[in-house]
Design a protein around this motif. Structure first.
Motif, PDB file in Angstrom:
ATOM      1  N   GLY A  88       7.532   1.407   3.283  1.00 46.31           N
ATOM      2  CA  GLY A  88       7.632   0.579   1.869  1.00 46.31           C
ATOM      3  C   GLY A  88       6.392   0.465   1.376  1.00 46.31           C
ATOM      4  O   GLY A  88       6.271   0.628  -0.033  1.00 46.31           O
ATOM      5  N   LEU A  89       5.198  -0.060   2.051  1.00 48.86           N
ATOM      6  CA  LEU A  89       4.188  -0.280   1.354  1.00 48.86           C
ATOM      7  C   LEU A  89       3.324   0.981   1.007  1.00 48.86           C
ATOM      8  O   LEU A  89       2.800   1.087  -0.225  1.00 48.86           O
ATOM      9  CB  LEU A  89       3.157  -0.974   2.417  1.00 48.86           C
ATOM     10  CG  LEU A  89       1.630  -1.346   2.209  1.00 48.86           C
ATOM     11  CD1 LEU A  89       1.668  -2.500   0.928  1.00 48.86           C
ATOM     12  CD2 LEU A  89       0.688  -1.748   3.228  1.00 48.86           C
ATOM     13  N   ALA A  90       3.198   1.948   1.738  1.00 46.51           N
ATOM     14  CA  ALA A  90       2.618   3.271   1.459  1.00 46.51           C
ATOM     15  C   ALA A  90       3.710   4.092   0.214  1.00 46.51           C
ATOM     16  O   ALA A  90       2.850   4.513  -0.622  1.00 46.51           O
ATOM     17  CB  ALA A  90       2.623   4.162   2.621  1.00 46.51           C
ATOM     18  N   GLY A  91       4.927   3.991   0.250  1.00 43.49           N
ATOM     19  CA  GLY A  91       5.756   4.364  -0.589  1.00 43.49           C
ATOM     20  C   GLY A  91       5.536   3.980  -2.114  1.00 43.49           C
ATOM     21  O   GLY A  91       5.317   4.704  -3.115  1.00 43.49           O
ATOM     22  N   ARG A  92       5.231   2.759  -2.229  1.00 38.15           N
ATOM     23  CA  ARG A  92       4.855   1.780  -3.426  1.00 38.15           C
ATOM     24  C   ARG A  92       3.459   2.380  -3.930  1.00 38.15           C
ATOM     25  O   ARG A  92       3.312   2.429  -4.949  1.00 38.15           O
ATOM     26  CB  ARG A  92       4.954   0.513  -3.458  1.00 38.15           C
ATOM     27  CG  ARG A  92       6.399  -0.246  -3.107  1.00 38.15           C
ATOM     28  CD  ARG A  92       6.557  -1.513  -3.277  1.00 38.15           C
ATOM     29  NE  ARG A  92       5.966  -2.311  -2.197  1.00 38.15           N
ATOM     30  CZ  ARG A  92       6.442  -2.607  -1.050  1.00 38.15           C
ATOM     31  NH1 ARG A  92       7.674  -1.928  -0.822  1.00 38.15           N
ATOM     32  NH2 ARG A  92       5.844  -2.928  -0.051  1.00 38.15           N
TER      33      ARG A  92
END
Length: 141
Positions: A88-92
C-alpha cells in the motif's frame, strides 16, 4: 557437482517505441527518477516497500500459462481502499509520482519497476537497467 543453468521460461513483450523519440524518453525517465528520489528522501520507509512491490509484481509470472509478471496488476491491491503495509505504501508512492508528473503515456508497470530500481540505486546498490514498454494489465493477477 556443478548445477547447469536452465534457460529462463520468461518472455518479455514490450513496445520499445512507446515513449517516442530518445530525447523525450530520457527526459521522462530523469523526471521519474528525481521524483522517486525526492519521495525516498522524504520517507525512507519507501526504500524496502518499493523493492518489495517490484519483486512481488515480477514474481507473479506463471511460466506454465505465460501470464503475470511485472505488468502493473499489483496496482489494484496497492490502491485498494485500506491497503496497508509495504504494498500500500509503495503503491501510493508510485501513484504520487505518476500524478505529480501528469504521466499519461507511461504505464503503471514501467513506473513501478523503475521505482524499485531507483530504490536499490539510492541504497548504494547497482544501477539497474529497466526495460520499458510494458502494457498494464486490466485486472489483478
Amino acid at each position: 557437482g556443478v548445477v547447469g543453468l536452465r534457460e529462463a521460461g520468461a518472455r518479455v513483450m514490450m513496445d520499445t517505441d512507446a515513449y517516442g523519440d530518445k530525447e523525450l524518453k530520457v527526459s521522462t525517465l530523469n523526471r521519474i527518477k528525481q521524483n522517486f528520489r525526492n519521495a525516498l528522501q522524504e520517507n525512507p520507509a519507501l526504500l524496502p516497500a518499493l523493492v518489495e512491490l517490484t519483486l512481488r509484481s515480477a514474481l507473479t509470472f506463471d511460466a506454465s500459462t505465460r501470464a503475470g509478471g511485472p505488468n502493473g496488476s499489483l496496482r489494484f491491491a496497492a490502491l485498494a481502499d485500506g491497503a496497508s503495509g509495504p504494498v500500500g505504501l509503495a503503491g501510493r508512492a508510485v501513484e504520487g509520482v505518476r500524478k505529480a508528473m501528469g504521466i499519461v503515456g507511461v504505464s503503471w508497470a514501467d513506473v513501478m519497476c523503475f521505482g524499485g530500481a531507483v530504490a536499490v540505486e539510492v541504497c548504494s546498490g547497482p544501477r539497474m537497467r529497466v526495460q520499458l514498454g510494458r502494457e498494464d494489465a486490466g485486472e489483478g493477477d
